[in-house]
Design an enzyme around this catalytic site. Structure first.
Site, PDB file in Angstrom:
ATOM      1  N   GLU A   9      18.641  25.324 -12.304  1.00 41.60           N
ATOM      2  CA  GLU A   9      17.551  25.118 -11.327  1.00 41.60           C
ATOM      3  C   GLU A   9      17.705  23.803 -10.576  1.00 41.60           C
ATOM      4  OE1 GLU A   9      13.564  25.885 -12.795  1.00 41.60           O
ATOM      5  OE2 GLU A   9      12.717  24.578 -11.251  1.00 41.60           O
TER       6      GLU A   9
ATOM      7  N   HIS B 187      12.012  19.762  -4.141  1.00 46.07           N
ATOM      8  CA  HIS B 187      12.644  21.002  -4.583  1.00 46.07           C
ATOM      9  C   HIS B 187      13.508  21.594  -3.473  1.00 46.07           C
ATOM     10  CE1 HIS B 187      12.799  24.189  -7.531  1.00 46.07           C
ATOM     11  NE2 HIS B 187      12.812  25.043  -6.515  1.00 46.07           N
TER      12      HIS B 187
ATOM     13  N   LYS C 253       6.219  25.179 -18.880  1.00 41.32           N
ATOM     14  CA  LYS C 253       7.506  25.690 -18.376  1.00 41.32           C
ATOM     15  C   LYS C 253       8.322  24.520 -17.820  1.00 41.32           C
ATOM     16  CE  LYS C 253      10.410  27.523 -15.186  1.00 41.32           C
ATOM     17  NZ  LYS C 253      11.203  26.789 -14.211  1.00 41.32           N
TER      18      LYS C 253
ATOM     19  N   ASP D 126      19.876  26.896 -30.100  1.00 44.37           N
ATOM     20  CA  ASP D 126      19.319  28.207 -29.766  1.00 44.37           C
ATOM     21  C   ASP D 126      18.037  28.011 -28.937  1.00 44.37           C
ATOM     22  OD1 ASP D 126      17.983  30.631 -29.788  1.00 44.37           O
ATOM     23  OD2 ASP D 126      18.459  31.085 -31.877  1.00 44.37           O
TER      24      ASP D 126
HETATM   25  C1  MEV Z   1       9.349  24.378 -11.843  1.00 45.99           C
HETATM   26  O1  MEV Z   1      10.480  24.869 -12.494  1.00 45.99           O
HETATM   27  C2  MEV Z   1       8.499  23.607 -12.815  1.00 45.99           C
HETATM   28  C3  MEV Z   1       7.162  23.116 -12.269  1.00 45.99           C
HETATM   29  O2  MEV Z   1       6.417  24.211 -11.724  1.00 45.99           O
HETATM   30  C4  MEV Z   1       6.413  22.503 -13.423  1.00 45.99           C
HETATM   31  C5  MEV Z   1       4.982  22.143 -13.145  1.00 45.99           C
HETATM   32  O3  MEV Z   1       4.364  22.756 -12.265  1.00 45.99           O
HETATM   33  O4  MEV Z   1       4.479  21.254 -13.862  1.00 45.99           O
HETATM   34  C6  MEV Z   1       7.351  22.132 -11.171  1.00 45.99           C
END
Ligand code: MEV
Length: 438
Positions: A85, A393, A280, A296
């Site tokens: 990513e 991003h 996430k 793992d």
């Molecule tokens: C993207 O991979 C992860 C984010 O969405 C985490 C978050 O929103 O805290 C940027």
């Protein structure tokens, strides 16, 4: 539709590809070339990868990146990160750089116990089962002595075996709930081998137990398996600084920044929709280190998310507060990691990743990995409460879009320059490429 195939696993790699090309890709030579192009020219190395798993036909590359400047408990680390990513590694590096001038990250391992269970059915008198268990418990331990011998030399082994009555949930359902210390190994094989032997011993001893009636002697083993829920294999990492040392702009003072940051974390503590994305983002950092170090990541993911829901509601794994004008940001996460066994001495890049970290033991790797998660979360929240996530991003994603359109190096150079001062959107990248090519 492809025909049913038998004996596929016994075909040579070339014949597997031929079968695939014939039945799924119209014998397309490009497909064959793509798969073969990803073979390693070093036959030994290729064979090593082929043998990691079954039916290997090629290699699947992920970037192997590094994030420098991580100051953890006073020592500087460069973290290996395996992740596809865009912007994850850049974000980690940025957070590391920010905190290295503010005392760095502190991390401590709170516990290292792992769990495995023998799930079984017993139909009979509960008191008798308890008496039986107390009697045979020492025998359960001795029955695995050949398996635990080496682990005990390293300071690990079976810590305890408990009998658990689960009949209020399922009729006649009981468990041997076993706890283990596996030191520097993730320990899955060790734990599962012990559990399978416990199950055999349990059944064998029940058959010989005079106080059991005939049907009580017939203990049925349902399954024996480790648990990836490891709330007692826990690590904590934190950062702290004076509120005034937090980022500030003309629009947002460091005090308001702290308040907004804490509120963002608080939202992830009460709102599961946000908490899942928040966590996430934490796992972006954690998985990248876990993968690079040959651990793992599915086990780590399962354990982390279960821990996030331990209070009956899915919540943030990180916490933020201000105490005596100190901003404190921390993570508490279960991480059952290993630095011996598995891929650690087999995969050349895993070996290199561990070397890069100074050949850590499992506890040190737990600390480093928790820090990667905290840093990632700091970077994400920092973007979310200031510029928004898309700015950074999309800057990082620009290269992916350019590659998608097979931009030449000259085109890339030109467009990277252009997008230094213009917002990156997919449509504008396309427009600019078309303009260049016109
Ligand atoms: C993207 O991979 C992860 C984010 O969405 C985490 C978050 O929103 O805290 C940027």
């Amino acid at each position: 539709m492809a025909p049913v195939v038998s004996g596929f696993s016994k075909l040579s790699k070339t014949d597997k590809i031929k079968w695939l090309a014939e039945h799924h890709f119209n014998n397309d030579q490009n497909t064959i070339d793509t798969l073969v192009n990803y073979w390693n020219s070093d036959n030994g190395l290729q064979q090593l990868h082929d043998e990691f798993t079954e039916n290997t036909i090629s290699n699947y590359y992920l970037p192997f990146s590094v994030a420098p400047n991580f100051l953890i408990n006073g020592k500087r680390y460069t973290l290996p990160m395996t992740i596809e990513e865009s912007s994850v590694v850049a974000a980690a590096s940025k957070a590391a750089k920010f905190w290295q001038t503010r005392g760095g990250f502190k991390a401590e391992v709170l516990s290292t116990t792992k769990v495995g269970q023998v799930h079984f059915t017993y139909t009979g008198d509960l008191k008798k089962l308890h008496q039986f268990f107390t009697k045979i418990k020492p025998r359960l331990f001795t029955s695995v002595s050949s398996i635990t011998q080496n682990m005990e030399k390293r300071g690990g082994g079976v810590k305890d075996i408990e009998l658990k009555n689960k009949t209020s949930e399922i009729d006649n359902y009981y468990q041997l709930h076993c706890t283990f210390e596996t030191v520097d190994a993730m320990g899955a094989n060790f734990i599962n081998s012990c559990l399978e032997q416990f199950a055999k011993t349990l059944q064998f001893e029940a058959k010989k137990y005079d106080d059991f009636s005939n049907h009580e002697k017939e203990i049925e083993i349902i399954m024996s398996i480790l648990s990836n829920y490891v709330p007692q294999c826990l690590v904590k990492a934190s950062v702290t600084c004076k509120v005034e040392e937090l980022p500030s702009t003309s629009l947002l003072s460091s005090h308001l920044y702290a308040k907004k940051f804490i509120r963002a974390v608080r939202i992830a503590e009460v709102e599961p929709y946000r908490a899942v994305t928040h966590n996430k983002g934490i796992m972006n950092g954690i998985d990248a280190v876990v993968l690079a170090t040959g651990n793992d990541f599915r086990a780590i993911e399962a354990g982390a998310h279960a821990y996030a829901a331990k209070d009956g509601k899915y919540k943030s794994l990180t916490h933020a507060e201000i105490k005596d004008n100190q901003f404190i940001f921390s993570i508490e996460i279960p991480l059952a990691l290993g630095t011996v066994g598995g891929l650690t001495s087999l995969h050349p890049l895993v070996k290199l990743a561990l070397q890069l970290l100074g050949k850590p033991d499992a506890k040190k790797l737990m600390k480093i990995t928790a820090v990667a998660g905290l840093a990632q979360n700091f970077a994400a929240i920092n973007s979310l409460i200031t510029t928004g996530i898309q700015q950074g991003h999309m800057k990082m994603h620009l290269m992916n879009i350019l590659n998608q359109f097979k931009a030449t190096n000259t085109e890339k150079e030109h467009l990277i320059k252009y997008f230094k001062t213009n917002a990156v959107t997919h449509s504008d990248v396309v427009t600019q490429i078309e303009k260049l090519r016109a």
